[in-house]
Design an enzyme around this catalytic site. Structure first.
Site, PDB file in Angstrom:
ATOM      1  N   GLU A  71       1.251  -0.971   0.125  1.00 16.20           N
ATOM      2  CA  GLU A  71      -0.201   0.137  -0.104  1.00 16.20           C
ATOM      3  C   GLU A  71       0.727   1.650   0.137  1.00 16.20           C
ATOM      4  OE1 GLU A  71      -3.422   2.400   2.662  1.00 16.20           O
ATOM      5  OE2 GLU A  71      -2.562   0.036   3.338  1.00 16.20           O
ATOM      6  N   ASP A  91      -1.119  -4.972   3.460  1.00 17.82           N
ATOM      7  CA  ASP A  91      -1.286  -3.539   3.832  1.00 17.82           C
ATOM      8  C   ASP A  91      -0.375  -3.925   5.572  1.00 17.82           C
ATOM      9  OD1 ASP A  91      -2.787  -1.837   4.636  1.00 17.82           O
ATOM     10  OD2 ASP A  91      -4.171  -2.059   4.330  1.00 17.82           O
ATOM     11  N   ILE A  93      -0.797  -1.606   8.131  1.00 10.63           N
ATOM     12  CA  ILE A  93      -1.196  -1.418   8.838  1.00 10.63           C
ATOM     13  C   ILE A  93      -2.632  -1.057   8.336  1.00 10.63           C
ATOM     14  CG2 ILE A  93      -2.109   0.251  10.430  1.00 10.63           C
ATOM     15  CD1 ILE A  93       0.735   0.307  11.223  1.00 10.63           C
ATOM     16  N   ASP A  94      -3.628  -1.886   8.614  1.00 13.37           N
ATOM     17  CA  ASP A  94      -5.133  -1.236   7.467  1.00 13.37           C
ATOM     18  C   ASP A  94      -6.274  -1.266   8.895  1.00 13.37           C
ATOM     19  OD1 ASP A  94      -6.842  -1.760   6.269  1.00 13.37           O
ATOM     20  OD2 ASP A  94      -7.620  -4.138   7.067  1.00 13.37           O
ATOM     21  N   THR A  96      -5.346   2.503   9.398  1.00 16.76           N
ATOM     22  CA  THR A  96      -4.586   3.817  10.602  1.00 16.76           C
ATOM     23  C   THR A  96      -5.015   4.857  10.930  1.00 16.76           C
ATOM     24  OG1 THR A  96      -3.353   3.233   7.922  1.00 16.76           O
ATOM     25  CG2 THR A  96      -2.550   4.951   9.443  1.00 16.76           C
ATOM     26  N   ASP A 220      -6.316  -4.352   1.038  1.00 17.03           N
ATOM     27  CA  ASP A 220      -6.685  -4.650   2.162  1.00 17.03           C
ATOM     28  C   ASP A 220      -7.869  -6.047   2.362  1.00 17.03           C
ATOM     29  OD1 ASP A 220      -7.037  -1.491   2.449  1.00 17.03           O
ATOM     30  OD2 ASP A 220      -8.539  -1.278   0.981  1.00 17.03           O
TER      31      ASP A 220
END
Length: 600
Positions: A71, A91, A93-94, A96, A220
């Site tokens: 990402e 990803d 940190i899905d 944030t 995601d």
């Protein structure tokens, strides 16, 4: 690809996720440097980038031939593509926004796709220490314990997960709110947790029954999708089509029956969204100073004019064809009538000749009878006179018949000459039948060639008109054009409080330095390639009660072929609170957005 290889991939990424999880836990309560990406609600921290670097470095060291889609690296301009090669989809940190606000619903999401099929997925929440994992064909697990979805089939008894997404366009938000209102009337409840990966895991473990979202990226939901399907859930496109990871929309339900009920509601949302995308708001019309209305009328007039032109061409072609066919039919009819009259005259002449011969025979028979009645010289003299009279009448009849035949022959010859000069059609003589057939075939071939030419002209006109309409509509309504970016950036500037305070309301948006200019309002834009990515800069003007300013915008296309903002700044004509520049949106180093660096 063997199971042994997949086990090796699983152990390697599990070790990297453990290291990354420690970093996330440390940063959860620490002070963070927060930036924005595509919008004010699309946040980025330094921990996102550091976690992604840890995972990619660990995997690249072990598997140098593998490819990566991350990402944050994609947001920074790294070129990546989804191919059949082994590809890690990451990803860091899905969720944030949750991470920034200290809400413990975040996840590290990692998936491995081979031949565009996800074979391994891991979703890890380092705050609650919950690890969801799945390998294709082996089931889904949470901290080593197998999980299954709820199996719910009724929409009215379901708990649904849905998200608003980072897009803050008023029309889109209004549509999503109305859609959620429609859904909430038919379900137990709706939850918005802020993480697509964990939403899918909640459906997988049975805590929720369905989840849908529009606008998500491949990183995601790639891992969460595999975990949900291995737990028995049904995933698809919200339209009902098979799920495609690059289409940026997902629907996951505990059962197929529940998914079908969700699809009916989601299709209504899709229709409303498509309708809204073609509606121009009042503020947008004010900003463009009537240009959109003029362009819309130009498009309407062009389309109507093109349709009318095509209709006129088609009508003219049909009339010409009908007239030619009618002319040929009339000519054939006249030829047939002339032939019939000539045949009638010939038969009448033959009948008259036969009648004369019969009359002459009757006279001879009569004089033969009188010879018996009269005798001697009287009969001879009488017979000679009668015979002379009969010969004279026969000669007269023969002359009349000859003259009639000559007249008929002359008329036929004149007819042949006239037809040969004017129409090149058939003549009566049997010796010229073959020539007449060739002439008819030639005319048909010429007519067919003309009809084909007319058809090609009409098709080419339709194709050209369709292409022109597509280009004009794409220029007016697509976001991925200078006008689209101009409209979006101008709304962001007008919504910025610093811009409102500095310029003073109301604020006029225009594309030329002079507001009253008669020049057509076309936004100035420049396209260029930078580091392998298509980029664009554009400028426009703001004028308020107190000040005026020049807006500079730079955008760059990401992996989804969509423009994302590098920066949006406003350079004021005179200082406000000790500064000449207002930063509306920025993803670059502040040193790169000075007036000298931007060359406004």
């Amino acid at each position: 690809m063997t199971q042994h290889d997949i086990d090796l991939y699983y152990r390697t990424i599990l070790d990297g996720i453990g290291t990354a999880g420690k970093l996330v836990r440390e940063g959860f309560t620490a002070t963070k440097q927060v930036k924005t990406k595509e919008g004010a609600a699309d946040l980025l921290t330094e921990y996102d980038q550091r976690v992604e670097e840890i995972l990619i470095d660990r995997l690249r060291e072990s598997f140098p031939a593998h490819k990566f889609i991350g990402e944050e690296s994609t947001a920074l301009g790294t070129k990546s593509s989804f191919t059949d090669d082994p590809t890690w989809i990451i990803d860091p940190i899905d969720g944030t926004t949750n991470f920034v606000h200290g809400f413990p619903f975040i996840a590290i999401s990692v998936a491995l796709a081979i031949s565009k099929q996800v074979v391994l997925g891991i979703v890890y929440n380092p705050i609650t220490d919950q690890l969801y994992s799945a390998i294709r064909g082996r089931g889904a697990f949470r901290n080593g314990q197998i999980i299954k979805c709820s199996g719910q089939k009724s929409l009215s008894l379901s708990q649904i997960l849905g998200e608003y997404g980072p897009n803050r366009d008023p029309a889109i938000l209004d549509t999503k709110c109305k859609t959620l209102e429609t859904i909430v009337e038919k379900v137990h409840s709706i939850r918005a947790m802020g993480s697509a990966a964990l939403n899918l895991c909640l459906v997988a473990e049975g805590s929720c029954d369905a989840y849908f979202e529009y606008g998500v990226h491949i990183w995601d939901y790639a891992a969460g999708d595999l975990i949900a399907r291995e737990a028995g859930a049904y995933t698809c496109d919200p339209s009902g089509a098979p799920l495609n990871l690059i289409h940026r929309r997902v629907l996951c339900a505990a059962t197929k029956e529940l998914a079908e009920q969700m699809i009916k509601l989601y299709l209504i949302f899709a229709i409303i969204s498509i309708t809204i995308s073609f509606v121009v708001s009042d503020s947008c019309r004010d900003q463009s100073n009537g240009t959109s209305t003029i362009k819309t009328w130009i498009i309407v007039i062009s389309v109507v004019g093109g349709v009318v032109l095509i209709g006129i061409i088609a009508v003219v072609c049909c009339i010409c064809k009908k007239c030619k066919a009618h002319s040929m039919a009339s000519e054939r009819k006249r030829d047939a009538e002339n032939d019939q009259r000539m045949e009638e005259r010939r038969v009448a002449a033959e009948n008259r000749s036969a009648e004369r011969l019969r009359a002459a025979d009757a006279v001879r028979m009569k004089y033969g009878i009188l010879k018996e009645k009269y005798g001697g010289n009287d009969y001879e003299l009488h017979f000679i006179v009668k015979q002379f009279h009969s010969q004279w009448r026969s000669s007269l009849f023969r002359n009349i018949a000859f003259i009639n035949q000559r007249r008929l022959a002359t008329s036929a010859q004149e007819k042949k000459t006239s037809k040969s000069k004017q129409h090149n059609t058939l003549v009566e003589s049997k010796t010229t039948d073959t020539h007449g057939e060739v002439a008819t075939f030639t005319e048909k071939a010429q007519q067919a060639a003309k009809d084909t030419g007319y058809s090609l002209v009409v098709v080419a006109g339709v194709a050209a008109l369709g292409g022109l309409c597509y280009l004009v509509l794409h220029e007016l309504y697509s976001r991925e054009t200078p006008n689209g970016i101009y409209k979006e950036a101008s709304k962001m500037c007008l919504a910025n409080t610093d811009v409102q305070d500095a310029l003073g309301t109301p604020i006029m948006v225009h594309t030329t330095p002079q507001i009253g200019s008669m020049r057509i309002n076309n936004v100035r834009a420049k396209m260029f390639d930078e580091k392998g990515h298509r980029s664009m800069t554009l400028a426009f003007y703001l004028t308020g009660k107190e000040r005026s300013g020049v807006v500079a915008v730079t955008v760059q296309k990401n992996i989804s072929n969509k423009f994302v903002y590098d920066y949006i700044i406003v350079q004021l004509d005179r200082p406000w609170r000790g500064r000449n520049i207002i930063q509306v949106h920025q993803n670059l180093d502040p040193a790169k957005t000075t007036p000298q660096a931007l060359d406004i």
